[in-house]
Design a protein around this motif. Sequence first.
Motif, PDB file in Angstrom:
ATOM      1  N   LEU A  82      27.164  40.025  68.906  1.00 43.25           N
ATOM      2  CA  LEU A  82      26.562  41.042  69.764  1.00 43.25           C
ATOM      3  C   LEU A  82      25.625  41.985  69.024  1.00 43.25           C
ATOM      4  O   LEU A  82      24.812  42.663  69.648  1.00 43.25           O
ATOM      5  CB  LEU A  82      27.665  41.866  70.443  1.00 43.25           C
ATOM      6  CG  LEU A  82      28.412  41.166  71.571  1.00 43.25           C
ATOM      7  CD1 LEU A  82      29.503  42.080  72.098  1.00 43.25           C
ATOM      8  CD2 LEU A  82      27.458  40.779  72.685  1.00 43.25           C
ATOM      9  N   ALA A  83      25.758  42.047  67.709  1.00 47.91           N
ATOM     10  CA  ALA A  83      24.906  42.975  66.966  1.00 47.91           C
ATOM     11  C   ALA A  83      23.431  42.595  67.060  1.00 47.91           C
ATOM     12  O   ALA A  83      22.560  43.381  66.697  1.00 47.91           O
ATOM     13  CB  ALA A  83      25.341  43.040  65.505  1.00 47.91           C
ATOM     14  N   GLY A  84      23.141  41.398  67.573  1.00 50.81           N
ATOM     15  CA  GLY A  84      21.754  40.974  67.720  1.00 50.81           C
ATOM     16  C   GLY A  84      21.130  41.372  69.045  1.00 50.81           C
ATOM     17  O   GLY A  84      20.044  40.894  69.382  1.00 50.81           O
ATOM     18  N   VAL A  85      21.783  42.258  69.800  1.00 46.09           N
ATOM     19  CA  VAL A  85      21.286  42.672  71.114  1.00 46.09           C
ATOM     20  C   VAL A  85      19.861  43.215  71.016  1.00 46.09           C
ATOM     21  O   VAL A  85      19.549  44.027  70.138  1.00 46.09           O
ATOM     22  CB  VAL A  85      22.223  43.746  71.711  1.00 46.09           C
ATOM     23  CG1 VAL A  85      21.541  44.544  72.807  1.00 46.09           C
ATOM     24  CG2 VAL A  85      23.492  43.093  72.247  1.00 46.09           C
ATOM     25  N   PHE A 121      28.242  47.117  83.027  1.00 47.04           N
ATOM     26  CA  PHE A 121      28.252  47.903  81.789  1.00 47.04           C
ATOM     27  C   PHE A 121      27.424  47.136  80.762  1.00 47.04           C
ATOM     28  O   PHE A 121      27.674  45.970  80.467  1.00 47.04           O
ATOM     29  CB  PHE A 121      29.657  48.236  81.298  1.00 47.04           C
ATOM     30  CG  PHE A 121      30.658  47.111  81.279  1.00 47.04           C
ATOM     31  CD1 PHE A 121      30.849  46.348  80.134  1.00 47.04           C
ATOM     32  CD2 PHE A 121      31.440  46.839  82.403  1.00 47.04           C
ATOM     33  CE1 PHE A 121      31.799  45.330  80.108  1.00 47.04           C
ATOM     34  CE2 PHE A 121      32.384  45.825  82.385  1.00 47.04           C
ATOM     35  CZ  PHE A 121      32.560  45.054  81.237  1.00 47.04           C
ATOM     36  N   VAL A 122      26.405  47.811  80.259  1.00 48.71           N
ATOM     37  CA  VAL A 122      25.328  47.164  79.509  1.00 48.71           C
ATOM     38  C   VAL A 122      25.279  47.707  78.084  1.00 48.71           C
ATOM     39  O   VAL A 122      25.220  48.923  77.872  1.00 48.71           O
ATOM     40  CB  VAL A 122      23.965  47.414  80.198  1.00 48.71           C
ATOM     41  CG1 VAL A 122      22.826  46.826  79.374  1.00 48.71           C
ATOM     42  CG2 VAL A 122      23.973  46.831  81.604  1.00 48.71           C
ATOM     43  N   LEU A 123      25.287  46.804  77.122  1.00 50.49           N
ATOM     44  CA  LEU A 123      25.058  47.184  75.725  1.00 50.49           C
ATOM     45  C   LEU A 123      23.560  47.054  75.457  1.00 50.49           C
ATOM     46  O   LEU A 123      22.989  45.963  75.575  1.00 50.49           O
ATOM     47  CB  LEU A 123      25.856  46.278  74.790  1.00 50.49           C
ATOM     48  CG  LEU A 123      25.898  46.688  73.317  1.00 50.49           C
ATOM     49  CD1 LEU A 123      26.585  48.042  73.157  1.00 50.49           C
ATOM     50  CD2 LEU A 123      26.612  45.635  72.478  1.00 50.49           C
ATOM     51  N   ALA A 124      22.913  48.174  75.132  1.00 53.97           N
ATOM     52  CA  ALA A 124      21.456  48.187  74.971  1.00 53.97           C
ATOM     53  C   ALA A 124      21.080  48.961  73.709  1.00 53.97           C
ATOM     54  O   ALA A 124      21.808  49.868  73.272  1.00 53.97           O
ATOM     55  CB  ALA A 124      20.792  48.823  76.187  1.00 53.97           C
ATOM     56  N   ARG A 125      19.940  48.603  73.151  1.00 51.28           N
ATOM     57  CA  ARG A 125      19.434  49.296  71.957  1.00 51.28           C
ATOM     58  C   ARG A 125      18.594  50.491  72.415  1.00 51.28           C
ATOM     59  O   ARG A 125      17.574  50.330  73.075  1.00 51.28           O
ATOM     60  CB  ARG A 125      18.609  48.332  71.108  1.00 51.28           C
ATOM     61  CG  ARG A 125      18.328  48.847  69.701  1.00 51.28           C
ATOM     62  CD  ARG A 125      17.881  47.727  68.785  1.00 51.28           C
ATOM     63  NE  ARG A 125      18.874  46.684  68.628  1.00 51.28           N
ATOM     64  CZ  ARG A 125      19.926  46.766  67.828  1.00 51.28           C
ATOM     65  NH1 ARG A 125      20.132  47.863  67.109  1.00 51.28           N
ATOM     66  NH2 ARG A 125      20.788  45.770  67.739  1.00 51.28           N
ATOM     67  N   THR A 126      19.061  51.679  72.070  1.00 49.31           N
ATOM     68  CA  THR A 126      18.413  52.910  72.537  1.00 49.31           C
ATOM     69  C   THR A 126      17.700  53.670  71.429  1.00 49.31           C
ATOM     70  O   THR A 126      17.080  54.701  71.698  1.00 49.31           O
ATOM     71  CB  THR A 126      19.457  53.838  73.190  1.00 49.31           C
ATOM     72  OG1 THR A 126      20.542  54.059  72.274  1.00 49.31           O
ATOM     73  CG2 THR A 126      20.006  53.218  74.471  1.00 49.31           C
ATOM     74  N   HIS A 154      24.390  46.868  64.116  1.00 47.78           N
ATOM     75  CA  HIS A 154      25.325  47.711  64.856  1.00 47.78           C
ATOM     76  C   HIS A 154      24.778  49.093  65.185  1.00 47.78           C
ATOM     77  O   HIS A 154      25.314  49.776  66.056  1.00 47.78           O
ATOM     78  CB  HIS A 154      26.627  47.865  64.057  1.00 47.78           C
ATOM     79  CG  HIS A 154      27.208  46.556  63.597  1.00 47.78           C
ATOM     80  ND1 HIS A 154      26.973  46.050  62.336  1.00 47.78           N
ATOM     81  CD2 HIS A 154      27.977  45.659  64.232  1.00 47.78           C
ATOM     82  CE1 HIS A 154      27.597  44.885  62.206  1.00 47.78           C
ATOM     83  NE2 HIS A 154      28.221  44.624  63.342  1.00 47.78           N
ATOM     84  N   GLY A 155      23.763  49.521  64.500  1.00 53.68           N
ATOM     85  CA  GLY A 155      23.249  50.864  64.710  1.00 53.68           C
ATOM     86  C   GLY A 155      22.331  50.956  65.913  1.00 53.68           C
ATOM     87  O   GLY A 155      21.676  49.985  66.304  1.00 53.68           O
TER      88      GLY A 155
END
Length: 397
Positions: A142-145, A175-180, A187-188
């Motif tokens: 998942l860290a590659g999101v 529920f969405v994991l997104a890069r903000t 992971h950051g």
Amino acid sequence: MDLSFSPADQAFRRDVRAWLGDNLSGEFGALRGLGGPGREDEAHDERLAWNRHLARHGWTALGWPREHGGRGLSLMRQVIFHEEYARADAPARVNHLGEELLGPTLLAFGTEAQKARFLPKIVAAEELWCQGYSEPGAGSDLAGVTTRAHLEGDEWVVDGQKVWTSMAQVAQWCFVLARTEPGTRRHGGLSFLLVPLDQEGVEVRPIRQITGGAEFNEVFFSGARTDADLVVGEPGDGWRVATGLLGFERGVSTLGQQVGFARELDDLVALAKRNGAIEDPVLRDRLAQAKVGLEVIRLNALRGLSGLTRGADSADGGGAASIGKLLWAGWHRRLGELAMQVVGPRSLTAEGSPYDLDRWQRLYLFSRADTIYGGSDEIQRNILAERVLGLPREARP
């Protein structure tokens, strides 16, 4: 942990069994056995009505605190309920992602406003959820999101694509994991957002799978919006929240899953006796090994849950969640292969036209994915090697 049941627990078991016997009747009785793995889109509306019936009688959110609408039941009584639910061949519930995953995550990481807004509707099965984790280039890792979101006034604006999103076609929320945080990697800079699906900027496309069902979907976000305060945890802290949720994913409901596995194995043994496959010493030995393996899975799950109740998380507690996933996924996949051997040459042809599969063919085909979804075997072994055993980290780009 004492793995025996007290007299009070046994009385609770009788109550659960009696309630299910009384209520799984009439229209609800026709739902027995429906909606299992590979068939999650089966009889959805009818199963939703059943799920709401459960809610009205206090059989949802069993382990949640009472102040948030739950029953506050002990671990052992939750185990009892899930075991009896599976033994009754009750239909798979449609609210699993909300009740078993998001709800506990909000209890652990959410604000009071988020709890007040979402938890009651999860308990009542009035709002359904889906999980926006996997992407075409970021599955178990998942860290590659790459799905991204940015603040625009008092809203998050979301752009990206999710895939293998179970039951998104009937969910109201994701529920969405997104890069903000632009420029971040791994992971950051990730955030855990709650996004409504009924809006412009969201497109859901079902994926027809080899079993014939279509419970998985692609979800495209193109300028989709959600309120600025619908981030769980702090912005940029999404990895901690997302991995916390994955710990809940392998919780007490897995004991009910294993009762379902036991029913599959018992039915396969019965078939082997009817068609004579049991006379083959190799197949007979593999069936016996499957029985032993299933008991190992059950005892390991109870041991892992015991560690979690003592405050250990899924990684620090000896990797119990990863071990459990490796055990049951491999076991179930082998059961699918064994089923094809027990059925014999007839397993190679469909029952009817154009593509009418029997239960053993569906089991075989769907169980091929068991070692991939929910965290692939490769990822689980990396977790055990790096986080539990302290071995050198695998090289990553």
